[in-house]
Design a protein around this motif. Structure first.
Motif, PDB file in Angstrom:
ATOM      1  N   TYR A  10       0.547   0.087  11.701  1.00 16.79           N
ATOM      2  CA  TYR A  10      -0.244  -0.666  10.787  1.00 16.79           C
ATOM      3  C   TYR A  10       1.761  -1.555  10.791  1.00 16.79           C
ATOM      4  N   VAL A  11       1.196  -2.583   9.833  1.00 12.05           N
ATOM      5  CA  VAL A  11       2.191  -3.960   9.758  1.00 12.05           C
ATOM      6  C   VAL A  11       3.405  -3.232   8.554  1.00 12.05           C
ATOM      7  N   ILE A  59      12.106   1.873   7.408  1.00  9.25           N
ATOM      8  CA  ILE A  59      11.668   0.800   7.408  1.00  9.25           C
ATOM      9  C   ILE A  59      11.874   0.941   5.626  1.00  9.25           C
ATOM     10  N   ASP A  60      11.112  -0.105   5.252  1.00  6.58           N
ATOM     11  CA  ASP A  60      11.586  -0.556   3.949  1.00  6.58           C
ATOM     12  C   ASP A  60       9.705  -0.241   2.820  1.00  6.58           C
ATOM     13  N   ALA A  61       8.428  -0.861   4.072  1.00  8.56           N
ATOM     14  CA  ALA A  61       7.700  -0.518   2.818  1.00  8.56           C
ATOM     15  C   ALA A  61       6.376  -0.958   3.910  1.00  8.56           C
ATOM     16  N   VAL A  62       5.305  -0.005   3.532  1.00  9.24           N
ATOM     17  CA  VAL A  62       4.172  -0.669   4.406  1.00  9.24           C
ATOM     18  C   VAL A  62       3.353  -1.240   3.747  1.00  9.24           C
ATOM     19  N   LEU A  63       2.881  -2.189   4.194  1.00  7.62           N
ATOM     20  CA  LEU A  63       1.666  -3.890   3.747  1.00  7.62           C
ATOM     21  C   LEU A  63       0.791  -3.651   4.380  1.00  7.62           C
ATOM     22  N   ARG A  64       0.400  -2.895   5.443  1.00 10.36           N
ATOM     23  CA  ARG A  64      -1.346  -2.586   5.575  1.00 10.36           C
ATOM     24  C   ARG A  64      -1.461  -1.718   6.924  1.00 10.36           C
ATOM     25  N   GLN A  65      -2.485  -1.668   6.874  1.00  7.99           N
ATOM     26  CA  GLN A  65      -2.949  -0.882   8.130  1.00  7.99           C
ATOM     27  C   GLN A  65      -3.718  -2.338   9.393  1.00  7.99           C
ATOM     28  N   LEU A  66      -3.664  -2.337  10.129  1.00  9.89           N
ATOM     29  CA  LEU A  66      -3.664  -3.026  11.215  1.00  9.89           C
ATOM     30  C   LEU A  66      -4.986  -2.788  12.212  1.00  9.89           C
ATOM     31  N   MET A  67      -4.623  -1.473  12.768  1.00 10.50           N
ATOM     32  CA  MET A  67      -5.578  -0.727  13.417  1.00 10.50           C
ATOM     33  C   MET A  67      -5.758   0.776  13.902  1.00 10.50           C
ATOM     34  N   SER A  68      -7.285   1.138  13.854  1.00 12.96           N
ATOM     35  CA  SER A  68      -7.152   2.711  13.512  1.00 12.96           C
ATOM     36  C   SER A  68      -7.642   3.142  15.071  1.00 12.96           C
ATOM     37  N   MET A  89       0.240  -1.074  -0.028  1.00  6.64           N
ATOM     38  CA  MET A  89      -0.049  -0.077  -0.173  1.00  6.64           C
ATOM     39  C   MET A  89       1.005   1.373  -0.066  1.00  6.64           C
ATOM     40  N   LYS A  90       0.034   2.290  -0.263  1.00  3.91           N
ATOM     41  CA  LYS A  90       0.786   3.344  -0.262  1.00  3.91           C
ATOM     42  C   LYS A  90       1.380   3.949   1.433  1.00  3.91           C
ATOM     43  N   ALA A  91       2.309   4.811   1.242  1.00  2.00           N
ATOM     44  CA  ALA A  91       2.791   4.810   2.855  1.00  2.00           C
ATOM     45  C   ALA A  91       2.282   5.993   3.285  1.00  2.00           C
ATOM     46  N   PRO A  92       1.487   6.488   4.068  1.00  2.00           N
ATOM     47  CA  PRO A  92       0.915   7.595   4.697  1.00  2.00           C
ATOM     48  C   PRO A  92       2.191   8.121   5.173  1.00  2.00           C
ATOM     49  N   PRO A  93       1.861  10.139   5.015  1.00  2.00           N
ATOM     50  CA  PRO A  93       2.736  10.565   5.417  1.00  2.00           C
ATOM     51  C   PRO A  93       4.185  10.735   6.212  1.00  2.00           C
ATOM     52  N   ARG A  94       3.312  10.230   7.523  1.00  2.00           N
ATOM     53  CA  ARG A  94       4.201   9.858   8.710  1.00  2.00           C
ATOM     54  C   ARG A  94       5.095   8.845   8.221  1.00  2.00           C
ATOM     55  N   LEU A  95       4.546   7.691   8.044  1.00  2.00           N
ATOM     56  CA  LEU A  95       5.179   7.317   7.633  1.00  2.00           C
ATOM     57  C   LEU A  95       6.799   6.588   6.181  1.00  2.00           C
TER      58      LEU A  95
END
Length: 283
Positions: A32-33, A16-25, A1-7
């Motif tokens: 995020y994972v 980190i190398d990549a944002v895989l998915r959102q786990l909880m909000s 997934m596209k990384a949010p600005p903070r990540l």
């Protein structure tokens, strides 16, 4: 997934190398994972605290240190800088507690880094490699309830011996990993020796465990582990391997009715704040 600005900032820094998915909000953070090299971990992205009452913040942050007197004055006045400083202190409390408790052998996610309001830590997983569920989402047999209750009491002992009280321990912030329960969400952790509310918070934490697991094994409901633990702590007799009985007889002293009323009011206010953080309707 596209990384949010903070990540994306962490990606740019090579943390980190990549944002895989959102786990909880949630109301306090988004989790995020993420991938770092070959390792899959999680990133807790803190939100601005807009749902905590001032009274709750005072209870939890009593005796916490700030960098300088300017910060202290700004936090007391509630200025924009003060609110930012208070939020930074709130986030740092969880980071500090995680490092402190992980070093003491407490079952918490191992922290990796803290950068620009983002906490990197272990991803707690099941035997299948999936993100571990909260206790609230898992049914238990009476035997499993008794076993996990005993495990978590031992973790409460280790935490207190390390000088920390969780302050909001319940079935909603304990995950059930492959090898047992793991305690999460520690921004409200308090110093056991330096916070006047520590005893009340410790008793509530232990009562929450008793009440939850008591749904599956009613034999746990009459136990009095909280007062027993705190009495041993006050006497300097508490150790991580202390054997508890669950029995406690309070000393016979005159009842402070005004104090009891204050305790009830505080408990109600804290329960309302906890429900708000969890997105639950008021009780």
């Amino acid at each position: 997934m596209k990384a949010p600005p903070r990540l994306q900032a962490l990606v740019d820094e090579g943390l980190i190398d990549a944002v895989l998915r959102q786990l909880m909000s949630g109301k306090e953070a988004e989790v995020y994972v993420v991938r770092r090299g070959e390792e899959v971990i999680c990133a807790k992205v803190y939100k601005e605290a807009t749902h905590r009452s001032f009274r709750q913040a005072v209870d939890y942050t009593e005796n916490r240190k700030v960098k300088n007197s300017r910060q202290a004055r700004a936090m007391a006045k509630g200025t924009k800088y003060g609110r930012e400083s208070q939020e930074a202190a709130w986030q740092s409390a969880e980071v500090d507690a995680l490092y402190r408790l992980a070093a003491a052998g407490v079952r918490v996610p191992r922290p990796h880094n803290f950068f620009e309001g983002v906490l990197l830590m272990d991803l707690v997983t099941t035997a299948e490699g999936d993100a571990a569920p909260r206790l609230n989402d898992v049914p238990f047999t009476p035997e499993d309830a008794t076993r996990h209750h005993a495990t978590l009491l031992r973790e409460v002992l280790r935490m207190l011996c390390a000088g920390v009280v969780h302050g909001d321990l319940s079935e909603f912030n304990i995950l059930l990993a492959e090898d047992g329960p793991v305690i999460i969400d520690l921004p409200q952790a308090v110093d056991a020796a330096g916070n006047n509310h520590a005893r009340r918070m410790l008793l509530r934490d232990v009562d929450n465990l008793r009440d939850f697991f008591g749904r599956y094994n009613p034999a746990l409901l009459p136990t009095q582990y909280g007062p027993e633990i705190w009495a041993l702590y006050e006497k300097g007799l508490l150790r991580p391997d202390t054997v508890l009985s669950g029995l406690f007889e309070a000393p016979k002293t005159p009842v402070d009715l005004a104090g009891v009323v204050r305790e009830i009011d505080d408990a109600r206010a804290e329960d309302a704040a906890r429900r708000l953080r969890m997105g639950q309707p008021p009780g």
